[in-house]
Design an enzyme around this catalytic site. Structure first.
Site, PDB file in Angstrom:
ATOM      1  N   HIS A 276       0.910   5.172   1.183  1.00 53.54           N
ATOM      2  CA  HIS A 276       0.274   6.198   2.019  1.00 53.54           C
ATOM      3  C   HIS A 276       0.382   7.534   1.279  1.00 53.54           C
ATOM      4  O   HIS A 276       1.462   7.882   0.786  1.00 53.54           O
ATOM      5  CB  HIS A 276       1.039   6.392   3.329  1.00 53.54           C
TER       6      HIS A 276
ATOM      7  N   HIS B  29       0.845  -1.200   0.000  1.00 51.20           N
ATOM      8  CA  HIS B  29       0.000   0.000   0.000  1.00 51.20           C
ATOM      9  C   HIS B  29       0.875   1.243   0.000  1.00 51.20           C
ATOM     10  O   HIS B  29       1.964   1.253   0.579  1.00 51.20           O
ATOM     11  CB  HIS B  29      -0.934   0.018   1.216  1.00 51.20           C
TER      12      HIS B  29
HETATM   13  P1  5GP Z   1       1.788   0.285   7.454  1.00 56.74           P
HETATM   14  O1  5GP Z   1       2.406   0.591   8.793  1.00 56.74           O
HETATM   15  O2  5GP Z   1       1.590  -1.197   7.235  1.00 56.74           O
HETATM   16  O3  5GP Z   1       2.507   0.961   6.329  1.00 56.74           O
HETATM   17  O4  5GP Z   1       0.382   0.986   7.481  1.00 56.74           O
HETATM   18  C1  5GP Z   1      -0.830   0.330   7.664  1.00 56.74           C
HETATM   19  C2  5GP Z   1      -1.881   1.397   7.829  1.00 56.74           C
HETATM   20  O5  5GP Z   1      -3.144   0.766   7.767  1.00 56.74           O
HETATM   21  C3  5GP Z   1      -1.802   2.137   9.162  1.00 56.74           C
HETATM   22  O6  5GP Z   1      -1.574   3.523   8.929  1.00 56.74           O
HETATM   23  C4  5GP Z   1      -3.141   1.854   9.816  1.00 56.74           C
HETATM   24  O7  5GP Z   1      -3.678   2.967  10.501  1.00 56.74           O
HETATM   25  C5  5GP Z   1      -4.025   1.445   8.640  1.00 56.74           C
HETATM   26  N1  5GP Z   1      -5.078   0.511   9.007  1.00 56.74           N
HETATM   27  C6  5GP Z   1      -4.961  -0.594   9.799  1.00 56.74           C
HETATM   28  N2  5GP Z   1      -6.137  -1.216   9.910  1.00 56.74           N
HETATM   29  C7  5GP Z   1      -7.020  -0.514   9.155  1.00 56.74           C
HETATM   30  C8  5GP Z   1      -8.420  -0.690   8.897  1.00 56.74           C
HETATM   31  O8  5GP Z   1      -9.088  -1.620   9.347  1.00 56.74           O
HETATM   32  N3  5GP Z   1      -8.998   0.235   8.093  1.00 56.74           N
HETATM   33  C9  5GP Z   1      -8.293   1.293   7.560  1.00 56.74           C
HETATM   34  N4  5GP Z   1      -8.971   2.144   6.798  1.00 56.74           N
HETATM   35  N5  5GP Z   1      -6.980   1.491   7.803  1.00 56.74           N
HETATM   36  C10 5GP Z   1      -6.355   0.592   8.597  1.00 56.74           C
END
Ligand code: 5GP
Length: 139
Positions: free
Chosen positions: A103, A101
């Protein structure tokens, strides 16, 4: 993690709710549930890959071709001064969800989120050495 247990796979399938802001046959964008700033958006391929380097070029192309368009909308909607586009890969890099993903994080002057990350200067010869190793590993 099995695909059926993955939060982002469930969002793609509509099994759990999300505030979707863009969707086409290959790409989905929705708001991060725990944002760094208002409008913090996640952009994913509809097909699951854990990391950026596992994504086929075609899928990356579909994602990349929509990132700018979605970022423009996020920036216009939030009126931010700038934005970061980040893709965390691996726990060491802060990846919590094993589903690739990007951001899009709206930023404003003096918001204190982060300014410049720590940096250093290579000792003599090291930059050439590392560049050569990376070139050797391009597949
Ligand atoms: P990572 O740290 O893996 O790059 O980011 C994962 C992101 O997914 C985090 O910023 C977190 O807030 C978001 N996230 C986790 N669970 C959910 C969810 O159930 N729904 C949404 N919309 N975002 C989520």
């Amino acid at each position: 993690m099995a695909e059926q247990d993955c939060i982002f796979s469930k969002i793609v399938k509509g099994e759990i709710p999300a505030q979707k802001v863009y969707e086409d046959e290959a790409v989905l964008a929705f708001l991060d549930i725990n944002p760094i700033s208002d409008g913090h958006t996640l952009v994913i391929p509809k097909q699951k890959y854990e990391k950026l380097d596992e994504c086929p070029a075609e899928v990356l192309g579909q994602l990349a071709s929509k990132l700018g368009k979605i970022a423009q909308a996020v920036a216009a909607a939030t009126g931010c001064d700038g934005y970061n586009v980040l893709c965390n890969n691996g726990r060491a890099a802060g990846q919590l969800i094993d589903y690739v993903h990007f951001h899009i994080i709206p930023r404003n002057e003096g918001d204190g989120v982060f300014h410049r990350w720590p940096h250093f200067q290579y000792p003599t010869g090291k930059i050439e050495e590392i560049a050569a190793k990376i070139r050797e590993n391009i597949k």
